[in-house]
Design an enzyme around this catalytic site. Structure first.
Site, PDB file in Angstrom:
ATOM      1  N   GLU A   6       0.828  -1.212   0.000  1.00 31.77           N
ATOM      2  CA  GLU A   6       0.000   0.000   0.000  1.00 31.77           C
ATOM      3  C   GLU A   6       0.862   1.260   0.000  1.00 31.77           C
ATOM      4  OE1 GLU A   6      -2.756  -0.662   3.256  1.00 31.77           O
ATOM      5  OE2 GLU A   6      -3.730  -2.280   2.169  1.00 31.77           O
ATOM      6  N   LYS A  56     -15.555  -2.849   3.289  1.00 28.24           N
ATOM      7  CA  LYS A  56     -14.912  -3.176   2.007  1.00 28.24           C
ATOM      8  C   LYS A  56     -15.970  -3.860   1.150  1.00 28.24           C
ATOM      9  CE  LYS A  56     -10.310  -4.167   4.012  1.00 28.24           C
ATOM     10  NZ  LYS A  56      -9.520  -5.227   4.686  1.00 28.24           N
TER      11      LYS A  56
HETATM   12  P1  PGA Z   1      -6.366  -6.631   2.687  1.00 19.11           P
HETATM   13  O1  PGA Z   1      -6.139  -5.572   3.859  1.00 19.11           O
HETATM   14  O2  PGA Z   1      -5.015  -7.127   2.292  1.00 19.11           O
HETATM   15  O3  PGA Z   1      -7.207  -7.709   3.303  1.00 19.11           O
HETATM   16  O4  PGA Z   1      -7.074  -5.941   1.605  1.00 19.11           O
HETATM   17  C1  PGA Z   1      -6.047  -4.235   3.487  1.00 19.11           C
HETATM   18  C2  PGA Z   1      -6.269  -3.308   4.609  1.00 19.11           C
HETATM   19  O5  PGA Z   1      -6.918  -3.681   5.606  1.00 19.11           O
HETATM   20  O6  PGA Z   1      -5.776  -2.163   4.481  1.00 19.11           O
HETATM   21 ZN    ZN Z   2      -7.704  -4.908   8.226  1.00 16.90          ZN
END
Ligand code: PGA
Ligand code: ZN
Length: 395
Positions: free
Chosen positions: A198, A324
């Site tokens: 990220e 999400k």
């Molecule tokens: P994820 O986690 O890898 O499950 O998408 C991302 C996050 O919580 O920022």
């Molecule tokens: Zn998370």
């Protein structure tokens, strides 16, 4: 609105894996969506279909949906949910359903000369008025499965409250990210600094606490009004009845004591996500009792499922929840999850995934619902598109 034609193709997400793009044609125009996917996905999330799996169900979807008319998004989502017919979206795939739902919503919005967020607000958040500026959750130091280092905790986030002049806050956050990078590069004698999924910094540390100290130090030095959050993603290091943390086995109580120590030492640490495994409800219950006003946030615990969110709120396991859309499958269900959370007094943080696409729909969900927060990673690469959409939607 009439669905005149449908198509899909493969694009690639930020991790270089195949991601789904769906197109829906309405009024002779194509509308598209791209679907992100999780790297530390919860075990109760909607099923993600691979490219051959999408291929195998597409004909059925096409036959059923092409040429049909729907009066709104809820009706369309209801139709595709019925075609699937399962809780975990195992017949058509959660990514396929979300791709359809989002492309449809964009077509519907454009037909009414509206923005995506305006359609969502009109249909699902009737009572919501005005604008609430969100807290940006920016993951600046990465660990766990998002990085290649020795941190068990997955994300060390800086929390920045935006206001009527969000460009100022975003500017400060970008400067903060650079200052932190300078500090870490000098400390580690490493240039350029490696980054994680990220765009947060990806380094070797003495222990899981050291990155919190680093963030607190730079916050103090820059005198910015930022706070700190952690996404522990504890399900990822839970095995055989214990947590594997800093090379040792830890019980729920051991972990709770570690968090208590962090809370005491870092008053700026105000948000703690998935501190325990997704099935360790007692862990959540206990930490909530001792959280002293900090947000205890569910993600793998709740997987954007309205029923789970309601249950966790009633049992007082959490005070905040990660949203999400691809964890549950359609925009209608996502909006219901937010409405359920808000009705139960929980704060909602609308979140990206570890493997993102260039789609910025999450920001529209946040704007529609007046969500408390948006979790969008560090200001770099594909994540910066979310920052720019924030600036566009929150002028
Ligand atoms: P994820 O986690 O890898 O499950 O998408 C991302 C996050 O919580 O920022
Ligand atoms: Zn998370």
């Amino acid at each position: 609105m009439k669905v005149e034609a449908l198509k899909y193709r493969t694009v690639f997400n930020s991790g270089g894996h195949a991601a789904l793009e769906v197109g829906i044609m309405s009024d002779k125009r194509w509308y598209f969506s791209q679907i992100p996917s999780g790297q530390s996905a919860g075990e109760r999330e909607a099923k993600v279909f691979s490219v051959p799996e999408v291929q195998s169900v597409w004909k059925k979807i096409n036959l059923q949906a092409e040429g049909r008319k729907f009066k709104n998004l809820a009706e369309f989502d209801d139709f595709i949910l019925r075609l699937d017919g399962t809780e975990r979206k195992t017949v058509l795939g959660g990514n396929v359903l979300l791709g359809l739902s989002l492309a449809f919503a964009r077509a519907l919005a454009d037909g009414k000369r509206m923005e995506l967020w305006e359609i969502l607000r009109e249909e699902f958040f009737g009572k919501v008025r005005g604008v609430e500026y969100p807290v940006i959750y920016a993951n600046l130091i990465e660990g766990g499965v998002h990085a290649q280092n020795n941190l068990d905790i997955q994300e060390y986030l800086v929390l920045a409250q935006t206001g009527p002049n969000p460009i100022a806050t975003v500017g400060e956050l970008i400067a903060f990210y650079e200052t932190l990078g300078e500090y870490l590069a000098n400390k580690a004698k490493l240039r350029p600094l490696p980054i994680g999924s990220e765009s947060g910094y990806n380094l070797i540390w003495r222990n899981n606490e050291e990155p919190i100290t680093a963030l607190a130090k730079i916050i103090k030095a820059t005198n910015l009004p930022f706070r700190i959050g952690l996404d522990v993603a504890a399900s990822e290091f839970y095995e055989d009845g214990a947590y594997r943390f800093e090379g040792r086995k830890k019980t729920t109580l051991n972990l709770r004591n570690i968090y208590a120590k962090y809370f005491k030492k870092y008053p700026g640490l105000i948000s703690l996500e998935d501190p325990f495994g997704e099935n360790n409800r007692d862990g959540f219950r206990e930490i909530m009792k001792n959280s002293e006003g900090r947000l205890v946030v569910g993600d793998d615990l709740t997987t954007t499922n309205p029923k789970e969110i309601e249950r966790c709120a009633r049992e007082k396991l959490i005070s905040g929840v990660i949203i999400k859309a691809n964890q549950i499958g359609t925009l209608s269900e996502t909006c219901l999850a937010i409405e359920t959370a808000h009705r139960n007094g929980l704060k909602c943080i609308i979140s990206h995934r570890g493997q993102e696409t260039e789609d910025v729909f999450l920001m529209h969900i946040a704007r529609a619902a007046n969500a408390y927060g948006v979790k969008i990673g560090a200001p770099g690469r594909e994540r910066i598109l979310k920052y720019n959409e924030l600036l566009r939607l929150y002028p």
